[in-house]
Motif scaffolding. Structure first.
Motif, PDB file in Angstrom:
ATOM      1  N   GLU A 235      59.802  58.913  44.260  1.00 10.85           N
ATOM      2  CA  GLU A 235      60.143  59.160  45.660  1.00 10.85           C
ATOM      3  C   GLU A 235      61.608  58.828  45.870  1.00 10.85           C
ATOM      4  O   GLU A 235      62.102  57.816  45.382  1.00 10.85           O
TER       5      GLU A 235
ATOM      6  N   MET B  94      61.413  61.204  56.110  1.00 12.77           N
ATOM      7  CA  MET B  94      60.365  61.391  55.139  1.00 12.77           C
ATOM      8  C   MET B  94      60.984  61.483  53.737  1.00 12.77           C
ATOM      9  O   MET B  94      61.957  62.199  53.511  1.00 12.77           O
ATOM     10  N   LYS B  95      60.416  60.770  52.793  1.00 13.27           N
ATOM     11  CA  LYS B  95      60.924  60.749  51.433  1.00 13.27           C
ATOM     12  C   LYS B  95      60.501  62.004  50.673  1.00 13.27           C
ATOM     13  O   LYS B  95      59.414  62.527  50.867  1.00 13.27           O
ATOM     14  N   LYS B  96      61.413  62.459  49.799  1.00  8.84           N
ATOM     15  CA  LYS B  96      61.089  63.596  48.948  1.00  8.84           C
ATOM     16  C   LYS B  96      60.366  63.096  47.708  1.00  8.84           C
ATOM     17  O   LYS B  96      60.662  62.022  47.205  1.00  8.84           O
ATOM     18  N   LYS B  97      59.437  63.893  47.222  1.00 12.65           N
ATOM     19  CA  LYS B  97      58.731  63.558  45.985  1.00 12.65           C
ATOM     20  C   LYS B  97      59.232  64.459  44.864  1.00 12.65           C
ATOM     21  O   LYS B  97      59.286  65.681  45.017  1.00 12.65           O
ATOM     22  N   PHE B  98      59.632  63.828  43.764  1.00 14.38           N
ATOM     23  CA  PHE B  98      60.057  64.551  42.572  1.00 14.38           C
ATOM     24  C   PHE B  98      59.029  64.305  41.486  1.00 14.38           C
ATOM     25  O   PHE B  98      58.661  63.154  41.214  1.00 14.38           O
TER      26      PHE B  98
ATOM     27  N   GLU C 157      61.283  69.131  42.496  1.00 14.08           N
ATOM     28  CA  GLU C 157      60.890  68.676  43.823  1.00 14.08           C
ATOM     29  C   GLU C 157      59.552  69.322  44.167  1.00 14.08           C
ATOM     30  O   GLU C 157      59.440  70.539  44.264  1.00 14.08           O
ATOM     31  N   GLY C 158      58.524  68.527  44.288  1.00 10.60           N
ATOM     32  CA  GLY C 158      57.178  69.028  44.526  1.00 10.60           C
ATOM     33  C   GLY C 158      56.474  69.331  43.213  1.00 10.60           C
ATOM     34  O   GLY C 158      57.081  69.324  42.143  1.00 10.60           O
TER      35      GLY C 158
ATOM     36  N   HIS D 182      55.214  75.786  43.016  1.00 11.21           N
ATOM     37  CA  HIS D 182      56.345  76.702  42.912  1.00 11.21           C
ATOM     38  C   HIS D 182      55.943  78.077  42.375  1.00 11.21           C
ATOM     39  O   HIS D 182      56.697  79.030  42.502  1.00 11.21           O
TER      40      HIS D 182
ATOM     41  N   ARG E 194      62.696  67.252  36.070  1.00 14.27           N
ATOM     42  CA  ARG E 194      62.435  66.842  37.459  1.00 14.27           C
ATOM     43  C   ARG E 194      62.332  68.074  38.356  1.00 14.27           C
ATOM     44  O   ARG E 194      63.197  68.940  38.332  1.00 14.27           O
TER      45      ARG E 194
END
Length: 67
Positions: A66, A1-5, A24-25, A30, A22
């Protein structure tokens, strides 16, 4: 699964504009509780900064990447 930044331009209470931050998420994911007020992020140059929830005036979402 790719991470979304998520990439933001963030205006701080002292008038500084941080561009190309940048995270993550999504930013709002957060700061889900009152106990969480510090967030380490990466600027456009790859430098790590720690933001405080109470110093953010405005956060403008620029793009989602991504990886």
């Amino acid at each position: 699964m790719k991470k979304k930044f998520y990439v933001y331009n963030i205006l701080l209470t002292n008038g500084d504009m941080l561009e190309g931050i940048r995270i993550e998420g999504a930013l709002e994911d957060h700061f889900i509780g009152i106990a969480v007020s510090l967030l380490p992020v990466e600027d456009a140059a790859g430098k790590t900064l720690v933001l405080n929830l109470f110093h953010i005036v405005r956060a403008e979402l620029v793009r989602i990447e991504e990886a």
